[in-house]
Write a protein that holds these residues in place. Structure first.
Motif, PDB file in Angstrom:
ATOM      1  N   HIS A   1       0.844  -1.195   0.000  1.00 17.88           N
ATOM      2  CA  HIS A   1       0.000   0.000   0.000  1.00 17.88           C
ATOM      3  C   HIS A   1       0.883   1.250   0.000  1.00 17.88           C
TER       4      HIS A   1
ATOM      5  N   ALA B   1       0.283   5.512   0.884  1.00 17.17           N
ATOM      6  CA  ALA B   1      -0.717   6.373   1.522  1.00 17.17           C
ATOM      7  C   ALA B   1      -0.153   7.776   1.731  1.00 17.17           C
TER       8      ALA B   1
ATOM      9  N   PHE C   1      -5.327   9.630   1.247  1.00 16.26           N
ATOM     10  CA  PHE C   1      -5.266   8.754   0.067  1.00 16.26           C
ATOM     11  C   PHE C   1      -4.537   7.474   0.440  1.00 16.26           C
TER      12      PHE C   1
ATOM     13  N   ARG D   1      -3.718   3.523  -1.551  1.00 14.40           N
ATOM     14  CA  ARG D   1      -3.911   2.680  -2.735  1.00 14.40           C
ATOM     15  C   ARG D   1      -3.228   1.348  -2.500  1.00 14.40           C
ATOM     16  N   GLN D   2      -3.888   0.310  -2.940  1.00 14.79           N
ATOM     17  CA  GLN D   2      -3.381  -1.058  -2.776  1.00 14.79           C
ATOM     18  C   GLN D   2      -2.812  -1.533  -4.102  1.00 14.79           C
ATOM     19  N   TYR D   3      -1.653  -2.165  -4.065  1.00 12.41           N
ATOM     20  CA  TYR D   3      -1.022  -2.653  -5.281  1.00 12.41           C
ATOM     21  C   TYR D   3      -0.168  -3.875  -4.940  1.00 12.41           C
TER      22      TYR D   3
ATOM     23  N   ARG E   1      -6.464  -3.691   3.343  1.00 11.87           N
ATOM     24  CA  ARG E   1      -6.487  -2.222   3.236  1.00 11.87           C
ATOM     25  C   ARG E   1      -6.858  -1.584   4.565  1.00 11.87           C
TER      26      ARG E   1
ATOM     27  N   ASP F   1      -4.652   1.044   6.573  1.00 11.90           N
ATOM     28  CA  ASP F   1      -5.165   2.378   6.896  1.00 11.90           C
ATOM     29  C   ASP F   1      -4.981   2.692   8.379  1.00 11.90           C
TER      30      ASP F   1
END
Length: 290
Positions: A145, A147, A190, A192-194, A209, A213
């Motif tokens: 992730h 952020a 913000f 994002r997961q990848y 996620r 977070d």
């Protein structure tokens, strides 16, 4: 008898048949067996085809010339050209999303008397969440992730009363005791997961996620406090309040702050709830699903 019926003479022959030469096989003119002169018909046809093919190739080269020049000058690439051609003959259907919402419900409205003096923007990458589950970790999965977040700090004016303001007539100086600076808000703007791992199990990627977070928000909060965001907030408040009171009264102003509490007082936005059905082991640093 013969005198009464005289013998009639035969009718004359047609003019195109000579009387002296009867038509026989010997008298019919035979077709000459000598070969006729050769005419290069096939050769002329091959020449026409050659020039037709050459003309077609020339037209193709002329059409390709602008693309070659664009590639040489770096304006486009071969993949870009083929992609444009494919887009013309095979246009893609645009992706359409429909969004439906419900009525907004106001839970509560609270008056705030805060002065936010510092706002810190933070970012963190490669937040890796590795969840082990199933027999021999048969359904385990992991994801990275990235952020970004915001941590704000300031003071709360609602705790100031008349006793916090002192005036010295001899020196014409106002002394104002303000509460210590504190965090006013924390948020992850913000995430994002990848880089998801391969798995054939039906896993809940949102679980990873949520853990990322929560970890990101608490790390942002602790890193900001350790980095001196509260001290920076007090410095900014001293300048802002001091200049305001001095401009309003024309007197000297001294700003002091009360002692910081032993336990930091964080607002609700800086103390997020632990992810549902999860518990954190402070000794090992692992998360255990209940």
């Amino acid at each position: 008898m013969d005198d009464q019926n005289p013998r009639q003479s035969p009718p004359p022959l047609p003019p195109y048949l000579p009387e002296s030469q009867p038509q026989t096989l010997d008298t019919i003119p035979q077709q000459s067996e000598e070969p006729t002169p050769f005419t290069p018909v096939a050769q002329s046809q091959r020449s026409g085809c050659f020039w037709g093919i050459a003309g077609g190739l020339g037209c193709v080269l002329i059409l390709m010339l602008p693309f070659v020049v664009a590639i040489v000058m770096g304006l486009t690439t071969i993949n870009g050209i083929f992609g444009s051609i494919q887009g013309i003959f095979n246009p893609q259907i645009p992706t359409v999303a429909q969004v439906s919402t419900t009525q907004t419900i106001v839970n509560s409205v609270q008056p705030l008397g805060q002065l936010v003096s510092v706002s810190a923007q933070l970012a963190k990458a490669e937040i890796k969440i590795n969840i082990q589950q199933g027999t021999l970790n048969s359904c385990g999965f992991s994801a990275d992730h990235v952020a970004q977040g915001t941590i704000e700090a300031g003071i709360d004016f609602t705790s100031i009363d008349e006793s916090a303001i002192l005036y010295n007539e001899v020196t014409d100086t106002y002394t104002i005791v303000l509460p210590p600076a504190q965090l006013t808000s924390c948020r992850v703007d913000f995430i994002r997961q990848y880089n998801r791992s391969f798995t054939t199990c039906a896993v809940d990627w949102d679980e990873a996620r949520v853990l990322a977070d929560y970890t990101t928000l608490t790390d942002f909060r602790d890193d900001a406090v350790e980095g001196g965001i509260l001290q920076r907030a007090q410095q900014e408040v001293r300048v802002i309040v001091g200049n305001f009171v001095q401009a309003l009264t024309g007197s000297n102003v001294e700003i002091t702050f009360a002692e910081n509490p032993a336990t930091p007082n964080f607002p609700a936005s800086c103390t997020p709830d632990i992810p549902q059905n999860w518990a954190h082991n402070d000794q090992t640093g692992e998360w255990i699903k209940r």
